[in-house]
Write a protein that holds these residues in place. Structure first.
Motif, PDB file in Angstrom:
ATOM      1  N   LEU A 264       0.713  -1.133   0.028  1.00 59.35           N
ATOM      2  CA  LEU A 264       0.042   0.026  -0.085  1.00 59.35           C
ATOM      3  C   LEU A 264       0.958   1.163  -0.075  1.00 59.35           C
ATOM      4  CD1 LEU A 264      -2.859   1.345   0.119  1.00 59.35           C
ATOM      5  CD2 LEU A 264      -2.619   0.907   2.538  1.00 59.35           C
ATOM      6  N   VAL A 265       1.873   1.345   0.785  1.00 61.01           N
ATOM      7  CA  VAL A 265       2.728   2.330   0.852  1.00 61.01           C
ATOM      8  C   VAL A 265       3.583   2.515  -0.536  1.00 61.01           C
ATOM      9  CG1 VAL A 265       5.101   3.049   1.296  1.00 61.01           C
ATOM     10  CG2 VAL A 265       3.639   2.240   3.185  1.00 61.01           C
ATOM     11  N   GLU A 266       3.548   1.579  -1.527  1.00 64.48           N
ATOM     12  CA  GLU A 266       4.194   1.598  -2.756  1.00 64.48           C
ATOM     13  C   GLU A 266       2.917   2.345  -3.583  1.00 64.48           C
ATOM     14  OE1 GLU A 266       6.630  -1.514  -4.945  1.00 64.48           O
ATOM     15  OE2 GLU A 266       5.685  -2.593  -3.241  1.00 64.48           O
ATOM     16  N   GLN A 267       1.671   1.856  -3.479  1.00 67.31           N
ATOM     17  CA  GLN A 267       0.624   2.072  -4.267  1.00 67.31           C
ATOM     18  C   GLN A 267       0.191   3.881  -4.066  1.00 67.31           C
ATOM     19  OE1 GLN A 267      -3.110   0.346  -3.332  1.00 67.31           O
ATOM     20  NE2 GLN A 267      -4.405   1.447  -4.701  1.00 67.31           N
ATOM     21  N   ILE A 268       0.380   4.110  -2.833  1.00 65.58           N
ATOM     22  CA  ILE A 268       0.222   5.572  -2.535  1.00 65.58           C
ATOM     23  C   ILE A 268       1.459   6.424  -3.214  1.00 65.58           C
ATOM     24  CG2 ILE A 268      -0.161   7.253  -0.659  1.00 65.58           C
ATOM     25  CD1 ILE A 268      -1.191   5.147   0.975  1.00 65.58           C
ATOM     26  N   GLY A 269       2.725   5.767  -2.736  1.00 65.58           N
ATOM     27  CA  GLY A 269       3.747   6.465  -3.249  1.00 65.58           C
ATOM     28  C   GLY A 269       4.499   7.320  -2.158  1.00 65.58           C
ATOM     29  N   VAL A 270       5.640   7.125  -1.812  1.00 64.18           N
ATOM     30  CA  VAL A 270       6.475   7.551  -0.743  1.00 64.18           C
ATOM     31  C   VAL A 270       6.572   8.902  -0.769  1.00 64.18           C
ATOM     32  CG1 VAL A 270       8.645   7.659   0.626  1.00 64.18           C
ATOM     33  CG2 VAL A 270       7.826   5.281  -0.421  1.00 64.18           C
ATOM     34  N   GLU A 271       6.771   9.474  -2.417  1.00 67.41           N
ATOM     35  CA  GLU A 271       6.637  10.864  -2.321  1.00 67.41           C
ATOM     36  C   GLU A 271       5.331  11.570  -1.862  1.00 67.41           C
ATOM     37  OE1 GLU A 271       7.597   8.808  -4.517  1.00 67.41           O
ATOM     38  OE2 GLU A 271       9.740   8.889  -4.685  1.00 67.41           O
ATOM     39  N   THR A 272       4.207  10.955  -2.058  1.00 69.90           N
ATOM     40  CA  THR A 272       3.033  11.643  -1.790  1.00 69.90           C
ATOM     41  C   THR A 272       2.703  11.526  -0.279  1.00 69.90           C
ATOM     42  OG1 THR A 272       1.861  10.836  -3.658  1.00 69.90           O
ATOM     43  CG2 THR A 272       0.467  11.235  -1.919  1.00 69.90           C
TER      44      THR A 272
END
Length: 347
Positions: A264-272
């Motif tokens: 889920l962290v990948e899906q949301i994006g660390v930059e986001t």
């Protein structure tokens, strides 16, 4: 895409500002764990389906840090993950760290004092300048637990490379909100129960190919074998290639919860997530009259803050005598405003 679009995946009670102590599970992780526990209760399955989550976690972790999954190992704690590296240090090695470094990245090196391994701690702002000839290994956190200070990782890597020192990074307070890669790093280890919002007991780490050759897999067991199913018994040992020979047998249910959380962290994006966290942390800092920062952790000395937070139902932490508030993907502006309102009489 904004982090708020995923807000419904968490159910925090208002006022949770303590992710630096432990993160809250997103719904996919919580539900996966409940399903596994239900199966365990009645003996509905063998362990292999649970172990698929270990592979998923390994692969997701590798993508998050820009590594090859073959160079990622699994374990349970940061200190245990670092033990083989500490054992590989030559007698008399010199280790440099921050003087407020979390001890999971200090004690594994200090445990070898009997063979002359020396550990020196310096203030974080002096760390890069202290990386001079004679230092064999630099062990430091990407983000400090007690202060929230974000490491100048590029400067540490550059200074270490210049003298040939190894770089060991504890990313437990960083990975999940701070973009990181393993470029120039020899070891990167992170426990996933904080910003990666997983059950405690799932640690993952990167080990560079050159260190894989230098380190002895001294904790090797059946799970570190090339074929785990043929390694249950006997004296024949054939360990896996790559970092997997440093695997510790995984706590299955921890990884069952970790895999969907990391994905889920990948899906949301660390930059986001980074943008969301820093916006809220800096709004909180501004309300306290503090300058903006690049950290999702705010550490401040404010007399009576702990009591004021407790009275208002705000859950944060006190570390090294300072109030520590931490902001993550499920934190809202309402949480920030509630916290500032509780502290307003003290300002």
């Amino acid at each position: 895409m904004e982090a708020v679009e995923f807000a419904e995946l968490w159910n925090p009670e208002p006022g949770w500002l303590n992710t630096a102590s432990y993160g809250l599970p997103p719904r996919p992780a919580w539900e996966a764990l409940q399903a596994a526990l239900s199966d365990w209760r009645v003996g509905a399955t063998s362990w292999e389906p649970w172990d698929e989550s270990t592979t998923r976690s390994r692969e997701s972790f590798a993508r998050l840090i820009g590594a090859d999954a073959a160079d990622v190992f699994v374990g349970s704690t940061v200190s245990a993950a670092l033990a083989p590296v500490a054992t590989a240090l030559p007698d008399g090695a010199k280790v440099l760290t921050d003087d407020v470094e979390f001890t999971s990245n200090v004690f594994p090196w200090m445990a070898h004092a009997d063979r002359g391994v020396e550990v020196a701690g310096v203030p974080g702002e002096e760390l890069v300048a202290a990386i001079r000839p004679g230092i064999d290994l630099v062990a430091v956190s990407a983000v400090q637990s007690s202060t929230g200070a974000v490491l100048d990782l590029a400067a540490v890597v550059a200074a270490s490379k210049e003298i040939g020192a190894l770089v060991v990074i504890d990313a437990s307070q960083a990975l999940g909100w701070l973009p990181l890669t393993v470029d120039g790093i020899d070891v990167l280890v992170a426990h996933t129960y904080k910003w990666l919002m997983s059950p405690r007991g799932a640690t993952l780490g990167y080990l560079s190919p050159r260190l894989q050759e230098l380190c002895r897999p001294s904790a090797a067991g059946w799970y570190a074998a090339a074929d785990v199913h043929s390694s249950y018994y006997g004296t024949r040992m054939e360990l896996a290639d790559g970092a997997r020979r440093f695997d510790q047998s995984p706590a299955w249910f921890c990884f069952v919860g970790a895999a969907p959380a990391l994905e889920l962290v990948e899906q949301i994006g660390v930059e986001t997530i980074n943008r969301h966290n820093l916006d809220l942390a800096n709004e909180f800092r501004a309300g306290l009259g503090m300058p903006p920062s690049n950290s999702a952790i705010v550490s401040t000395t404010l007399a009576g803050a702990q009591e004021a937070f407790a009275a208002a139902g705000i859950r944060a932490a006190v570390r090294d005598g300072k109030l520590r508030a931490s902001f993550h993907v499920y934190t809202t502006r309402a949480d920030v405003h509630q916290a500032l309102a509780a502290l307003k009489p003290l300002l």
